[in-house]
Design an enzyme around this catalytic site. Structure first.
Site, PDB file in Angstrom:
ATOM      1  N   MET B   1       4.200  52.492  20.411  1.00 44.25           N
ATOM      2  CA  MET B   1       3.606  52.392  19.081  1.00 44.25           C
ATOM      3  C   MET B   1       3.453  50.923  18.727  1.00 44.25           C
ATOM      4  SD  MET B   1       5.707  55.413  17.175  1.00 44.25           S
ATOM      5  CE  MET B   1       4.841  55.211  15.610  1.00 44.25           C
ATOM      6  N   SER B   2       2.197  50.480  18.678  1.00 45.58           N
ATOM      7  CA  SER B   2       1.934  49.062  18.447  1.00 45.58           C
ATOM      8  C   SER B   2       2.032  48.703  16.969  1.00 45.58           C
ATOM      9  CB  SER B   2       0.526  48.742  18.935  1.00 45.58           C
ATOM     10  OG  SER B   2      -0.409  49.456  18.140  1.00 45.58           O
ATOM     11  N   GLY B   3       2.037  49.711  16.113  1.00 44.98           N
ATOM     12  CA  GLY B   3       1.955  49.456  14.683  1.00 44.98           C
ATOM     13  C   GLY B   3       0.520  49.567  14.175  1.00 44.98           C
ATOM     14  N   SER B   7      -2.023  54.352  17.876  1.00 42.41           N
ATOM     15  CA  SER B   7      -0.762  54.914  18.385  1.00 42.41           C
ATOM     16  C   SER B   7       0.010  55.602  17.264  1.00 42.41           C
ATOM     17  CB  SER B   7       0.080  53.822  19.049  1.00 42.41           C
ATOM     18  OG  SER B   7       0.239  52.719  18.210  1.00 42.41           O
ATOM     19  N   CYS B  94      -0.981  44.320  31.611  1.00 40.52           N
ATOM     20  CA  CYS B  94       0.011  44.852  30.680  1.00 40.52           C
ATOM     21  C   CYS B  94       0.119  46.368  30.839  1.00 40.52           C
ATOM     22  CB  CYS B  94      -0.365  44.471  29.253  1.00 40.52           C
ATOM     23  SG  CYS B  94       0.814  45.040  28.024  1.00 40.52           S
ATOM     24  N   CYS B 191      -3.468  39.660  22.406  1.00 37.22           N
ATOM     25  CA  CYS B 191      -2.388  39.758  21.428  1.00 37.22           C
ATOM     26  C   CYS B 191      -1.478  38.538  21.416  1.00 37.22           C
ATOM     27  CB  CYS B 191      -1.571  41.034  21.654  1.00 37.22           C
ATOM     28  SG  CYS B 191      -0.545  40.999  23.145  1.00 37.22           S
TER      29      CYS B 191
END
Lengths: 366, 360
Positions: B1-3, B7, B94, B191
């Site tokens: 969950m990236s925020g 997600s 990633c 990011c």
């Protein structure tokens, strides 16, 4: 089945502390007010002060209430530093390390206790010092030789501040007998509410405030006192009898014996409630998550406000760097049930079985 | 969950369906250091948002410290790739390492049955095993970035957003689920370089990639100077300091000699693209076969012929019409919507100036 085993992060609230805090919350007065309601509030404040003083061998006039342990240590460092060079134990809590940036680190021995020889030679060579030491370590429970350290400090004209946040209520502490200038304690680590702590002063020590405000706390800490939290702290201090905490030692020992894994600081004298135990080959993060999902609340390293499980410098300072990534902290709270070891060992065994199975599985796929 | 919203919606939908959902948020870099603000927390707002979403959904949530892993597997590779004269795609690295290698392993250790992510891609179960397919929304499709996912990882992965018609639908789901991130803007930059100054980061990690040097044509004639090979990618026309109508483009990068080699625009496309580090999502093909390929994230797939040589583990892709291909980017093979496999583009144009360059 869920078990809270993270007392060194915060102790569950004691019923005495809850009652005292709620009663204080009901009072309308400000302890500084001259009227009857003010006096009633002041009575609660001074009762708490007397209780804290009694628990830690101090006089009530030498107890300064703060917002917690971090502020208490910051207040001590700011007031005692005054041009002195600062020496700080290598395994100190960030609350102390960050209060004294640029300080020289004092090494610890392999068992996690302060290297007294290194302290002696550091004190002998150089200007007058301020020494910052924890009584017991938050991650390993290792108890430092603070009486000996205090004697060395006296001999070399150094001032000593003790961070007794983890030791308070778990082992007997007598601020005056220890011979430190100041000693910090935290309310919620005693089973009080979060938001109050205290700095205990050597008799006669004068202290300049960090925040002057309206001159509360005899001019040593301004701002209206957080009465409910302080009342809870007082009640918790009274209830947190180290003799009762000795009950936790056998439970902790049963956990360690049942696990049969490497324990940090095992050879040193430790708090009865704390075990820092490694499962070589398994990341601390995975263990904390797996145990949490099984209802066991433990931690690893120092809790960061972001919530991440960070690698601890404490084990690295003890020369246990290779275990740092695989060690978790089990810290038993005052209300640990008698059968806690049994439940924890069952959850840990289930976790180990799954990790082993997963290991074999991925080896097969490779 | 990236925020982020994607997600977050995934977590919300799965929790709503009654799954036991465990949220995991990767702390990949020190946010405070990345935004160069002293005293800023190591965790950015996104991590706080992820924790808030998990709390709102009532699911367990953990922030995983992956700073050193990300630094080694993604950021260092990013800088090294530029220093080799390539144009890296860190998102693939990633996904390949931090996400699908490590998170799948962690999920298995925790006894989970699947790893769900907010990627826009589809996974369909077929008798021969799971297939990776493009998302329903072509504008959002991220299948290109997932080419390095192994078949075993794909079997464990779930992409609940793959069938969403568009991003607006995802945001509507977020509103319906009561998630505060519903209106959060999409992330844009890489990011770990929030201000988009990737060149400063590369210069710090690999100063050699930021050293100035010569711009030469394919015969070795010096046409100008540049401020570091890392500023250039194959096919690029701007930033060369050459006259606008010279029509010259970057043909290749020669980091050993700190040279940017340029050629006329019409000479840039290549007839054959060598591809390495290939990951097959089908049984490795024995014979040359027809497919479509994407040579960068934002382009329509081109018809190609692909030849796989298992012995040398090299894939050679021959597009029907020559294409511009930048080493370091991904070459992903499709059959319709389905991803067949992919790898990283290798240099196709040897440093051609070596032989012909006049002696210094």
């Amino acid at each position: 089945m869920s078990l809270y085993l993270d007392a060194n992060a915060t102790e569950p609230l004691r019923p005495e502390a809850r009652d005292a805090a709620i009663a204080a919350m009901e009072l309308p007065g400000n302890p500084s007010s001259v009227h009857a309601d003010g006096r009633a509030a002041r009575r609660v404040l001074e009762t708490a002060r007397a209780r804290v003083a009694a628990r830690f061998g101090a006089s009530p006039r030498d107890v300064v209430f703060t917002s917690g342990g971090t502020e208490a240590s910051a207040l001590a460092v700011a007031s005692l530093r005054r041009g002195r060079r600062v020496l700080v134990g290598a395994t100190e809590h960030p609350a102390v390390l960050r209060a004294a940036e640029g300080a020289a680190l004092l090494p610890v021995l392999a068992d996690g206790t302060l290297d007294l020889e290194a302290l002696g030679s550091a004190l002998a060579n150089g200007d007058p010092a301020l020494v910052l030491l924890m009584v017991a370590n938050n991650e390993t429970g290792v108890i430092h030789p603070v009486t000996e350290a205090a004697a060395l400090c006296r001999r070399h004209g150094a001032l000593l501040h003790l961070d007794a946040v983890q030791a308070a209520g778990r082992i007997p502490l007598d601020a005056v007998a220890l011979g430190a200038e100041t000693m910090a304690i935290s309310g919620h680590k005693l089973g009080g509410p979060k938001g109050a702590g205290a700095l205990i002063l050597r008799p006669g020590l004068e202290l300049a405030p960090l925040v002057a405000g309206g001159g509360q706390e005899r001019g040593r800490r301004g701002g209206t006192e957080a009465l409910p939290a302080i009342a809870g702290l007082g009640a918790a201090a009274e209830a947190a009898d180290p003799a009762a905490s000795a009950r936790l030692g056998p439970i902790r020992d049963a956990i360690e014996a049942g696990l049969g894994l490497p324990v940090a600081g095992a050879g040193a004298s430790r708090l009865p409630n704390t075990s820092c135990v490694a499962l070589p080959g398994a990341s601390a993060e995975t263990q904390v998550i797996a145990l949490d999902l099984a209802g066991m609340r433990v931690s690893a390293g120092a809790a960061c406000s972001s919530g991440k499980v960070a690698r601890s410098p404490v084990l690295a300072a003890m020369g246990l760097g290779e275990l740092a990534g695989s060690a978790i902290r089990v810290s038993l709270p005052w209300n640990t049930p008698d059968d806690a070891a049994e439940h924890f060992l069952a959850a840990h065994a289930a976790m180990r079985a799954r990790l082993r199975a997963e290991d074999r599985g991925s080896a097969g796929q490779g | 969950m990236s925020g982020g919203v994607d997600s977050s919606v995934v977590a919300g939908l799965l929790a709503e369906q009654g799954h036991e959902v465990i949220g995991a948020t990767l702390q990949l870099y020190d946010h405070g250091a990345a935004v160069q603000k002293k005293g800023a927390c190591c965790a950015g707002q996104d991590i706080h948002d992820a924790r808030d979403v998990a709390d709102r959904l009532g699911i367990a949530h953990y922030v995983l410290d992956r700073e050193s892993r990300f630094r080694d597997a993604v950021i260092a590779d990013f800088a090294d790739s530029y220093a080799r004269g390539e144009t890296p795609i860190p998102c693939v690295r990633c996904n390949q390492t931090v996400k699908f290698q490590d998170l799948v392993a962690l999920a298995r250790e925790l006894g989970c049955e699947a790893l769900a992510t907010g990627h826009y891609a589809r996974r369909t179960d077929r008798p021969g095993g799971p297939e990776l397919r493009r998302a329903a929304d072509p504008a959002r499709d991220q299948s290109y970035f997932l080419f390095a996912t192994t078949r075993a990882q794909l079997a464990f992965a779930r992409f609940p957003l793959g069938d969403m018609p568009d991003k607006a639908a995802v945001r509507r789901e977020a509103v319906r689920l009561g998630l505060a991130v519903a209106e959060k803007p999409d992330s844009q930059d890489i990011c770990f370089v929030p201000q988009g100054h990737y060149h400063d980061l590369v210069a710090k990690l690999r100063p050699d990639a930021a050293e100035e040097g010569e711009i030469v044509d394919e015969s070795g004639r010096v046409l100008g100077r540049h401020q570091g090979v890392a500023r250039y990618t194959v096919g690029q026309g701007r930033g060369l300091g050459l006259s606008r109508d010279s029509g010259m483009r970057v043909a290749s990068l020669d980091p050993a000699r700190r040279r940017v080699v340029v050629a006329p625009a019409r000479a840039i496309p290549v007839a054959e693209v060598p591809v390495g580090e290939v990951n097959w999502l089908i049984d490795p093909p024995q014979a040359p076969f027809r497919a479509e390929a994407k040579f960068r994230a934002r382009e329509v797939p081109q018809p190609v012929t692909a030849r796989w040589d298992a012995a040398s583990a090299r894939l050679v892709v021959t597009p029907d019409v020559p294409v511009i291909s930048a080493p370091g980017q991904g070459c992903v093979l499709y059959e319709g919507d389905r991803v067949l496999g992919g790898g990283f583009i290798r240099a196709s144009r040897a440093a051609t100036v070596d032989a012909e360059a006049p002696a210094a």
